[in-house]
Design a protein around this motif. Sequence first.
Motif, PDB file in Angstrom:
ATOM      1  N   VAL C  77       0.840  -1.203   0.000  1.00 19.75           N
ATOM      2  CA  VAL C  77       0.000   0.000   0.000  1.00 19.75           C
ATOM      3  C   VAL C  77       0.876   1.255   0.000  1.00 19.75           C
ATOM      4  N   THR C  78       1.872   1.257   0.845  1.00 21.41           N
ATOM      5  CA  THR C  78       2.732   2.438   0.955  1.00 21.41           C
ATOM      6  C   THR C  78       3.425   2.749  -0.373  1.00 21.41           C
ATOM      7  N   SER C  79       3.950   1.708  -0.991  1.00 22.03           N
ATOM      8  CA  SER C  79       4.672   1.961  -2.247  1.00 22.03           C
ATOM      9  C   SER C  79       3.720   2.425  -3.335  1.00 22.03           C
ATOM     10  N   GLU C  80       2.499   1.908  -3.348  1.00 22.76           N
ATOM     11  CA  GLU C  80       1.530   2.337  -4.343  1.00 22.76           C
ATOM     12  C   GLU C  80       1.160   3.809  -4.153  1.00 22.76           C
ATOM     13  N   MET C  81       0.969   4.174  -2.889  1.00 24.25           N
ATOM     14  CA  MET C  81       0.604   5.565  -2.613  1.00 24.25           C
ATOM     15  C   MET C  81       1.699   6.534  -3.048  1.00 24.25           C
ATOM     16  N   ALA C  82       2.931   6.075  -2.886  1.00 21.78           N
ATOM     17  CA  ALA C  82       4.071   6.960  -3.161  1.00 21.78           C
ATOM     18  C   ALA C  82       4.041   7.512  -4.588  1.00 21.78           C
ATOM     19  N   LYS C  93      -5.301   5.618  -4.559  1.00 21.97           N
ATOM     20  CA  LYS C  93      -4.313   4.535  -4.573  1.00 21.97           C
ATOM     21  C   LYS C  93      -4.425   3.686  -3.308  1.00 21.97           C
ATOM     22  N   PHE C  94      -4.612   4.360  -2.190  1.00 22.48           N
ATOM     23  CA  PHE C  94      -4.736   3.620  -0.934  1.00 22.48           C
ATOM     24  C   PHE C  94      -5.897   2.644  -1.012  1.00 22.48           C
ATOM     25  N   ILE C  95      -7.049   3.175  -1.398  1.00 23.35           N
ATOM     26  CA  ILE C  95      -8.236   2.312  -1.482  1.00 23.35           C
ATOM     27  C   ILE C  95      -7.992   1.161  -2.462  1.00 23.35           C
ATOM     28  N   HIS C  96      -7.456   1.518  -3.593  1.00 18.67           N
ATOM     29  CA  HIS C  96      -7.243   0.498  -4.612  1.00 18.67           C
ATOM     30  C   HIS C  96      -6.230  -0.550  -4.160  1.00 18.67           C
ATOM     31  N   ALA C  97      -5.134  -0.093  -3.607  1.00 16.40           N
ATOM     32  CA  ALA C  97      -4.078  -1.026  -3.207  1.00 16.40           C
ATOM     33  C   ALA C  97      -4.538  -1.917  -2.069  1.00 16.40           C
ATOM     34  N   LYS C  98      -5.148  -1.326  -1.073  1.00 14.33           N
ATOM     35  CA  LYS C  98      -5.574  -2.123   0.074  1.00 14.33           C
ATOM     36  C   LYS C  98      -6.592  -3.172  -0.350  1.00 14.33           C
TER      37      LYS C  98
END
Lengths: 223, 223, 223, 223
Positions: C77-82, C93-98
Motif C-alpha cells: 500500500v505504501t509503495s503504491e501511494m508513493a 491509490k490507498f483504497i485500490h491497493a488495500k
Amino acid sequence: MSELNTRRKREHEQHIKHILDTAESIFAERGFFRTTMRQIALKAEFALGTIYSYFGSKKQLYGKVIETKVNELVVFVTSEMADAPSVQGQIEKFIHAKMTFLHKNLPFLRLYLAEVDVPRLDLSHILPQKVREKYDSMLSGLTGVIWRGIQEGLFKPMDARVIVKAIDGLTNALALSWLGSAEAHLSFEADIRDVTELFFHGAEIPQKSRQNSNTRKESNDGP
Amino acid sequence: MSELNTRRKREHEQHIKHILDTAESIFAERGFFRTTMRQIALKAEFALGTIYSYFGSKKQLYGKVIETKVNELVVFVTSEMADAPSVQGQIEKFIHAKMTFLHKNLPFLRLYLAEVDVPRLDLSHILPQKVREKYDSMLSGLTGVIWRGIQEGLFKPMDARVIVKAIDGLTNALALSWLGSAEAHLSFEADIRDVTELFFHGAEIPQKSRQNSNTRKESNDGP
Amino acid sequence: MSELNTRRKREHEQHIKHILDTAESIFAERGFFRTTMRQIALKAEFALGTIYSYFGSKKQLYGKVIETKVNELVVFVTSEMADAPSVQGQIEKFIHAKMTFLHKNLPFLRLYLAEVDVPRLDLSHILPQKVREKYDSMLSGLTGVIWRGIQEGLFKPMDARVIVKAIDGLTNALALSWLGSAEAHLSFEADIRDVTELFFHGAEIPQKSRQNSNTRKESNDGP
Amino acid sequence: MSELNTRRKREHEQHIKHILDTAESIFAERGFFRTTMRQIALKAEFALGTIYSYFGSKKQLYGKVIETKVNELVVFVTSEMADAPSVQGQIEKFIHAKMTFLHKNLPFLRLYLAEVDVPRLDLSHILPQKVREKYDSMLSGLTGVIWRGIQEGLFKPMDARVIVKAIDGLTNALALSWLGSAEAHLSFEADIRDVTELFFHGAEIPQKSRQNSNTRKESNDGP
DNA sequence: CATGAATGAGCGTTCATTCAT
DNA sequence: CATGAATGAACGCTCATTCAT
C-alpha cells in the motif's frame, strides 16, 4: 441439610486423605518426575480432573503429601520429647520417636530421605517454605537441648549444630538401611539402641590405661 | 600414523573428560530430570549428536559421570586407608579421606548425596551395577576393619554393618551441611575432627564414677 | 561447505514459508482457538515438534502469520501511494491497493478482519506490538494525506481521524462481502470504484437547486 | 396458586435476564473461548449446573446473549426508521439509531463487532440461524429504502447492496473507535453527524469549476 | 429445579533420540 | 566421526458437561 453437609465434608476429607495416601505410595516408589498424574488418578480411582480439583497441580499435591507427613512427624517427636525430664532422656526420646515414626511409615521414608534429609539439594521439588520451617523448628528444639547439655557439662563442648547433624545423620543412615532388604527393618529396635549408644559413647570401648589417644595423629600405642 | 592415532586418542579422551565435567556441573545444579541433553551439549560446545555418539543416552551419560567420580573417590579412600597401620588409624583415614574428597568436589557432592548416599531410593536414575559394587566393596573393606576391631576388643560388639552405616551417616550429614551456606564448608577440618571424636567416643563426657548408665531407662545415678 | 549451508538456509526458509502458509489457511478457516497445532503439523506434513522448533509456541506462530502478511500489505500500500501526485490520487491509490491486496489474499482477509480491523477487542490474540505499530504507521501516513487535503480546501474540515476510519470502514466492509459467496468477489473492481466514489462524493446525487438540506437539521437557507 | 406460578415465572425470567447480562459482560471482556462457564456461574452467583439447566450449553448461552441484544437492536432501529417520512430521513434515522444503540451498549459492542459485523468469519461461534435472519431482515429493509431512493433519482445508480454495506461499514468503523480510549466515545454525537454527512455527500468539497475528475479515469466532460 | 463434585477428551508443550548429510 | 533438524511419545493441565443428591 446440616446432615448432608456433614456427610459431604466427611467424604471430601476422606477423598483427600485417600488421594494423599495413594500419591505418597507412588511418589515414594517412582519419585516426583517419573510419577504421572494419570498414575495417581488411576490408582486412586478418581478421574484426572478430580485430582486437580483437589490439589491444583502436581507440585502442590507433592508438597501436600510431604507437608502432611512432616507435620505428623514433628508433632509426634515433639510430644514424645516433652515427656522426658533429663537432657539425655530427651535425646533418647528424639532418636526413638523419630526412628519409630520413620519405621512405621516406610513409604514416606523414601520421600523423607529425598526431600527432608537432603533438602538443600533442591534438585527440583521445592518444599513449601512452611514445611522446612516446621522441620527446622523441631531441630532447633533439639539444638537447644544439646546446648543445655553442654552448659551442664554433660556433653563435650562442640558446636551444638554439629551434634544435631550427627544425631540426624545417624538416625537417617540406619533408617535408610531398612529400605534395602525385606528383613533388615525387623531389627529396628536393636538399631535404635545401637544408634543411641553410639551417639552417647561412641564405638570404642574405653581402655582403662589409655586416653582417647588414637584420635590424634600423635597417638602411639605403648610398648 | 601412530602419532596421529595417539593424538586422536588423546583428543577423544579430552573430549570425554570435558563432556563429563560439563554434565556433572549441570546435573549437580539441576538434577537428572531437569537437565536436558541440549543444555549439556550447549555448555560443552558440542553438537547434540556428538554427545550421543560418545555416551549413547542420557542415562548412560549420567551413570558415567557418577561412575567416574565414584571411582576416584574409592581409589582415593582405599589408598589412604592402606597407609594406616592400626584399626583406629584406618578408620580415621577413611573419615578424613572421604570427607576431604567430598569437600574438594562440591559439585559432585550433590550427585553423591542423591545417588550414592540414598541409593536404594532409585527414584529414577539407576546407577550402573558396577558402580554400586565398586562403592560397596569399599564399604566392605571398612566393614572388615571394623570387624577386626571388634575381634581385638577395641570396639563394642555391635553389628559391624551398623557401625559402618554410622560412619557413613556421620560423614554424609556433615558434608551435606557444606552445601548450605557459602562459608559453612570453611570449617571442614574442624568438622572432620568432630566426626572422628563423636564416632570413637560419643558426645557424652565420661563420668568417673558412672558407667554409660544414663542411656538406659533403668540407669540411676550412683550413690 | 558454503554450498551446503546455502542449501540448508534455503530449505529452512522454504519450510518457514510453507508452515506459515499452512497455518494461515487453517487459522483463517477455524480461528485461533479452534485451530490445533496438530492440525497445522499434519497439514504442513511436519512433526509437531518441528513446528515448535520453528516458531516456539502457538501464539508466536499466529503472530508471525499476521506479521508477515501485514508487512506485505503495508509495503504494498505504501509503495503504491508513493507514486500518486495529488492528495486525491493518493487516497484512490490507498483504497485500490488495500482492496486489491485483500482480494488477492482471501485466506488472510479473515485474519485481517479478526485481528487488524477489530484490533482493540484483543479478545485473546495479542498482536505483537510492532505489528500494530507498523499498521498504525500506515494509517498515520493516510491521516497526514487527509490533513493536507483539508488544509488545501479539498476536504471538509472534519477530524482527519474520523475520515481515516471512514475509508477503512468502507474498504473493510466491502472486502468482507467477498467472503460471503463464491461469486461475490468477482465484482471487486466495481466495488473498488464504488467505494472510491462514495468516499469522495457520497451516495446522494447533487440537486442543483438544493443543498444537503436534509442531513443537517439547521440547514434551511433556501433562496 | 396462580399467584405463586406468576411469581415463579417472574423470578425465572429475572434469573435468565441476570445470567444473560452477566454472560454478556464476561463474553465481551474475554471472548467466547477464554470465557469459562464457571466464571459466568461465579459472577452470576448461580451454581454451574443451574446455568446449564437454563441454557443447555455454552454455545447456546452465547447465542442467546447475542440474540437477545440483536433483537433489541433490530426492534429499536426498525421502529425509529418507521417514523421518518422521506428516504433520506429513514437513512438518517438508521444511522442515528444504530449508533446510538451501540453507544448505549458498549459491552455488547464488542460482541456485535465480533459476531455480527464480521459474521461470515464464523471463526467459531455459530450464530443461531434466526439471529442472522433477523439482522439480515433489518438490512433488507434498509436495502429497500435505498432502492427506492435510487428509483426516485435521489441516489446514484449503484448496487443497493453495496450502499448498505457502506452504511454498515461506516457506522461500525466509528463505533469501533469508541472502544479504544476512555474519552473517545464522548464525541459520539459528532461522530454520528460526520458519518451521515460522509455517506450522503462524501469527503470532498464540491468545486464549482471542477468535476470529480480524479475519481473517474474517463471523467472528462468539460463544460 | 438447584447444586457442584466428578469426569475425561483434548490441548499446548517438551525433550530424548535418530539419521541424513 | 560430527552435526543439528526432525521426530513423536508422553506429560501437565483445562474446562464443557453430566448426574446423583
